[in-house]
Write an enzyme that holds these catalytic residues in place. Structure first.
Site, PDB file in Angstrom:
ATOM      1  N   GLU A   1     -11.642  -2.886   1.038  1.00  0.00           N
ATOM      2  CA  GLU A   1     -11.235  -1.471   1.086  1.00  0.00           C
ATOM      3  C   GLU A   1      -9.720  -1.449   1.003  1.00  0.00           C
ATOM      4  O   GLU A   1      -9.029  -1.669   1.995  1.00  0.00           O
ATOM      5  CB  GLU A   1     -11.728  -0.839   2.405  1.00  0.00           C
ATOM      6  CG  GLU A   1     -13.233  -0.787   2.552  1.00  0.00           C
ATOM      7  CD  GLU A   1     -13.869   0.292   1.679  1.00  0.00           C
ATOM      8  OE1 GLU A   1     -13.161   1.214   1.222  1.00  0.00           O
ATOM      9  OE2 GLU A   1     -15.087   0.203   1.437  1.00  0.00           O
TER      10      GLU A   1
ATOM     11  N   CYS B   1      -4.733   5.953   3.385  1.00  0.00           N
ATOM     12  CA  CYS B   1      -5.011   5.328   2.084  1.00  0.00           C
ATOM     13  C   CYS B   1      -5.492   6.338   1.053  1.00  0.00           C
ATOM     14  O   CYS B   1      -5.303   6.147  -0.138  1.00  0.00           O
ATOM     15  CB  CYS B   1      -6.042   4.225   2.260  1.00  0.00           C
ATOM     16  SG  CYS B   1      -7.548   4.797   3.055  1.00  0.00           S
TER      17      CYS B   1
HETATM   18  P1  NAD Z   1      -2.289  -5.351   5.294  1.00  0.00           P
HETATM   19  O1  NAD Z   1      -2.987  -5.829   4.065  1.00  0.00           O
HETATM   20  O2  NAD Z   1      -0.882  -5.729   5.492  1.00  0.00           O
HETATM   21  O3  NAD Z   1      -3.063  -5.831   6.619  1.00  0.00           O
HETATM   22  C1  NAD Z   1      -4.464  -5.680   6.780  1.00  0.00           C
HETATM   23  C2  NAD Z   1      -4.986  -6.806   7.652  1.00  0.00           C
HETATM   24  O4  NAD Z   1      -4.724  -8.065   7.037  1.00  0.00           O
HETATM   25  C3  NAD Z   1      -4.376  -6.863   9.038  1.00  0.00           C
HETATM   26  O5  NAD Z   1      -5.411  -7.082   9.982  1.00  0.00           O
HETATM   27  C4  NAD Z   1      -3.414  -8.038   8.973  1.00  0.00           C
HETATM   28  O6  NAD Z   1      -3.307  -8.734  10.197  1.00  0.00           O
HETATM   29  C5  NAD Z   1      -4.045  -8.950   7.926  1.00  0.00           C
HETATM   30  N1  NAD Z   1      -3.050  -9.685   7.138  1.00  0.00           N
HETATM   31  C6  NAD Z   1      -1.831  -9.244   6.757  1.00  0.00           C
HETATM   32  N2  NAD Z   1      -1.216 -10.187   6.005  1.00  0.00           N
HETATM   33  C7  NAD Z   1      -2.077 -11.228   5.909  1.00  0.00           C
HETATM   34  C8  NAD Z   1      -2.017 -12.519   5.265  1.00  0.00           C
HETATM   35  N3  NAD Z   1      -0.966 -12.903   4.568  1.00  0.00           N
HETATM   36  N4  NAD Z   1      -3.094 -13.333   5.381  1.00  0.00           N
HETATM   37  C9  NAD Z   1      -4.176 -12.947   6.086  1.00  0.00           C
HETATM   38  N5  NAD Z   1      -4.269 -11.756   6.721  1.00  0.00           N
HETATM   39  C10 NAD Z   1      -3.241 -10.915   6.643  1.00  0.00           C
HETATM   40  O7  NAD Z   1      -2.503  -3.757   5.273  1.00  0.00           O
HETATM   41  P2  NAD Z   1      -1.965  -2.695   6.291  1.00  0.00           P
HETATM   42  O8  NAD Z   1      -0.477  -2.653   6.223  1.00  0.00           O
HETATM   43  O9  NAD Z   1      -2.607  -2.891   7.609  1.00  0.00           O
HETATM   44  O10 NAD Z   1      -2.550  -1.350   5.676  1.00  0.00           O
HETATM   45  C11 NAD Z   1      -1.932  -0.679   4.607  1.00  0.00           C
HETATM   46  C12 NAD Z   1      -2.676  -0.889   3.322  1.00  0.00           C
HETATM   47  O11 NAD Z   1      -4.068  -0.770   3.536  1.00  0.00           O
HETATM   48  C13 NAD Z   1      -2.359   0.163   2.273  1.00  0.00           C
HETATM   49  O12 NAD Z   1      -2.354  -0.439   1.001  1.00  0.00           O
HETATM   50  C14 NAD Z   1      -3.507   1.124   2.379  1.00  0.00           C
HETATM   51  O13 NAD Z   1      -3.740   1.903   1.236  1.00  0.00           O
HETATM   52  C15 NAD Z   1      -4.627   0.200   2.657  1.00  0.00           C
HETATM   53  N6  NAD Z   1      -5.696   0.883   3.362  1.00  0.00           N
HETATM   54  C16 NAD Z   1      -6.897   1.013   2.746  1.00  0.00           C
HETATM   55  C17 NAD Z   1      -7.911   1.687   3.391  1.00  0.00           C
HETATM   56  C18 NAD Z   1      -9.274   1.865   2.784  1.00  0.00           C
HETATM   57  O14 NAD Z   1     -10.187   2.205   3.517  1.00  0.00           O
HETATM   58  N7  NAD Z   1      -9.452   1.652   1.488  1.00  0.00           N
HETATM   59  C19 NAD Z   1      -7.696   2.219   4.666  1.00  0.00           C
HETATM   60  C20 NAD Z   1      -6.456   2.046   5.246  1.00  0.00           C
HETATM   61  C21 NAD Z   1      -5.465   1.365   4.609  1.00  0.00           C
END
Ligand code: NAD
Length: 491
Positions: free
Chosen positions: A247, A281
């Site tokens: 997602e 998002c």
């Molecule tokens: P992110 O990808 O930075 O983090 C998401 C998760 O991944 C967190 O739990 C984090 O700890 C983990 N993570 C981060 N970097 C990592 C790595 N290098 N290796 C492994 N795990 C890692 O995203 P975010 O900043 O939490 O959220 C923002 C993004 O998420 C935006 O792009 C937004 O559009 C998207 N988003 C999508 C939805 C959806 O339902 N489609 C909902 C909310 C947010």
């Protein structure tokens, strides 16, 4: 910039203004030692795998008991959830109820009400060639699942997938985002103190813990976050061919056609853009406006923004999650293109609703997902031009059209790819659990919510069951031309 625009644009855009009292509430990434070692994580997953093999999670009675327990636990500790999220980024109780706990409880109630129905095999027709026989699809739990949450709706995006995993009969490990540290902590405490770790457990932490988790073998990984990290997850899942739902995010367009109902459309758009301070998002990322209605759309945007006092103190707004995101979003504001707003308060991590106009596809604000309280208005002349701008970018998570013309609506549905969308509204498609939620291409794969969550965490196993009282010889070897004709007819 028009004279009127000059009057309302903030000349201090991009220049931080001083903050006041609440700086002690600032939140940066959780600063802790890794919560679990790789070996402990390995043991945890092994424990869940063993537990799942005992088939204890399969009966409807077990699933119902766990779902009821989960709902009652959350109800009992609801106030703690609101306190934690307020500490994290100033999100008010009402705001949290509307966008997080109400949808979460709705998912739980729906799962509790329907689990008995959802687990049943779904009958499908059987073709003549397989008669006498019957065909059905048996929902099968995938097994041991990992749910990785994002920070912007920490309860909604972590716990609604967990409900899907539970109702489908899996065991679950949840890794919430580490950025809202208090919400991560409260979810971990409530779940880990009340559920058997072999069934449901929270592992807190950031990249090291997530990496350790991703090194394990899973039957399902459900990830919410950025496309960049989504790719890391997909690569980690590949060696075991693990079923993955991603997602993700993207640049969601909102297109205002020349025949749009502007006043009501802009009202809906402005709400959708600034709810959660644009950290959503599904939020409209940029607005393509036909040149004939551009001035009217801009005026109405300002009108709608001015109707509300966007402040964290009155609960209408939330802080940006951390200073890194504040700086990233602030850097996207081009003072020459600010039509309205642009007030920045780094100390408080607040950027007031900001409208930028005369934006082109080359501007910084058009290069990546904004994920903050900036609306960019891009003017267009023909629908072909507007559609081309959208299609030159990656497939977005959401697409929105504001138009009263049937032909334009049909073109939009046919020609613009997006994960989910709305016509004459934005974001609200997500509040209908009968509609699945998910992305396409760069904005993700898979879908969930309601019954779709159940299917997302199940293997829908197709089965043919034959009767034994007759066996036609048709499929066996040495076919004559006449038999071949029959086989073709019986399909
Ligand atoms: P992110 O990808 O930075 O983090 C998401 C998760 O991944 C967190 O739990 C984090 O700890 C983990 N993570 C981060 N970097 C990592 C790595 N290098 N290796 C492994 N795990 C890692 O995203 P975010 O900043 O939490 O959220 C923002 C993004 O998420 C935006 O792009 C937004 O559009 C998207 N988003 C999508 C939805 C959806 O339902 N489609 C909902 C909310 C947010």
């Amino acid at each position: 910039m028009t004279a009127q625009a000059t009057a309302i644009a903030n000349p201090n855009a991009k220049r931080p203004v001083s903050g006041n009292t609440l700086s002690s509430r600032k939140n940066e990434a959780m600063n802790t030692q890794p919560s679990m070692t790789e070996q402990q994580i390995e043991q945890l997953v092994a424990g869940q795998r063993h537990y799942h093999r005992t088939n204890v999670t399969l009966p409807v009675a077990f699933r119902l008991a766990q779902l009821n327990k989960f709902r009652d636990l959350l109800r009992e500790h609801e106030e703690e959830l609101y306190i934690a999220i307020d500490k994290d980024f100033g999100k008010s109780k009402h705001h949290t109820q509307l966008t997080e706990t109400f949808p979460l409880f709705e998912e739980l109630e729906m799962a509790i009400k329907n689990v008995g129905k959802w687990v049943k095999p779904r009958k499908v027709a059987t073709n003549l060639l397989n008669q006498p026989g019957k065909s059905y699809i048996v929902p099968e739990p995938l097994g041991v699942t990992l749910v990785i949450g994002a920070w912007n709706f920490p309860y909604n995006l972590s716990l609604i997938p967990v409900v899907g995993s539970m109702v489908a009969g899996n065991t679950t490990i949840l890794k919430p985002s580490e950025l809202p540290a208090e919400t991560s902590r409260v979810m971990a405490r409530l779940i880990n103190e009340n559920f058997d770790a072999n069934y449901l457990h929270v592992v807190e932490g950031g990249i090291p813990e997530t990496t350790a988790l991703l090194n394990q073998r899973w039957d399902k990984i459900f990830f919410t976050g950025s496309p960049q990290v989504g790719k890391i997850v997909n690569v980690a899942a590949a060696p075991n061919l693990t079923n993955v739902t991603l997602e993700l995010g993207g640049k969601n367009p909102a297109i205002f056609a020349e025949d749009a109902a502007v006043d009501v459309g802009v009202k809906r758009l402005v709400w959708a853009k600034f709810v959660n301070s644009g950290q959503l998002c599904l939020a409209p990322d940029y607005v393509l406006v036909h040149k004939s209605i551009k001035d009217r759309v801009l005026e109405r945007m300002v009108h709608e923004i001015k109707k509300h006092d966007y402040s964290v103190e009155n609960g209408n707004f939330v802080r940006l999650i951390n200073e890194r995101n504040f700086d990233r979003i602030a850097a996207l504001i081009d003072p020459d293109k600010v039509y309205y707003g642009g007030d920045l308060d780094r100390e408080e991590r607040v950027i007031q609703p900001t409208i930028m106009h005369n934006v082109t596809v080359d501007d910084a604000v058009m290069q990546d997902e904004v994920f903050g309280p900036i609306i960019s208005v891009v003017e267009y002349d023909t629908l072909d031009e507007a559609f081309a701008i959208v299609r030159d970018l990656e497939k977005p998570l959401a697409g929105y059209l504001f138009s009263t013309n049937e032909a334009t609506k049909q073109r939009f549905l046919r020609e613009i790819p997006f994960g989910s969308g709305a016509i004459n509204d934005a974001v609200m498609q997500n509040t209908n659990s009968n509609l699945p939620f998910g992305g396409v291409g760069n904005s993700g794969m898979g879908r969930y919510h309601g019954e779709y969550s159940f299917e997302c965490f199940s293997h829908m196993k197709p089965v043919l069951e034959k009767a034994n009282w007759v066996e036609l010889d048709l499929k066996y070897y040495g076919h004559s031309d006449r038999q071949m004709k029959w086989i073709r007819r019986l399909g």
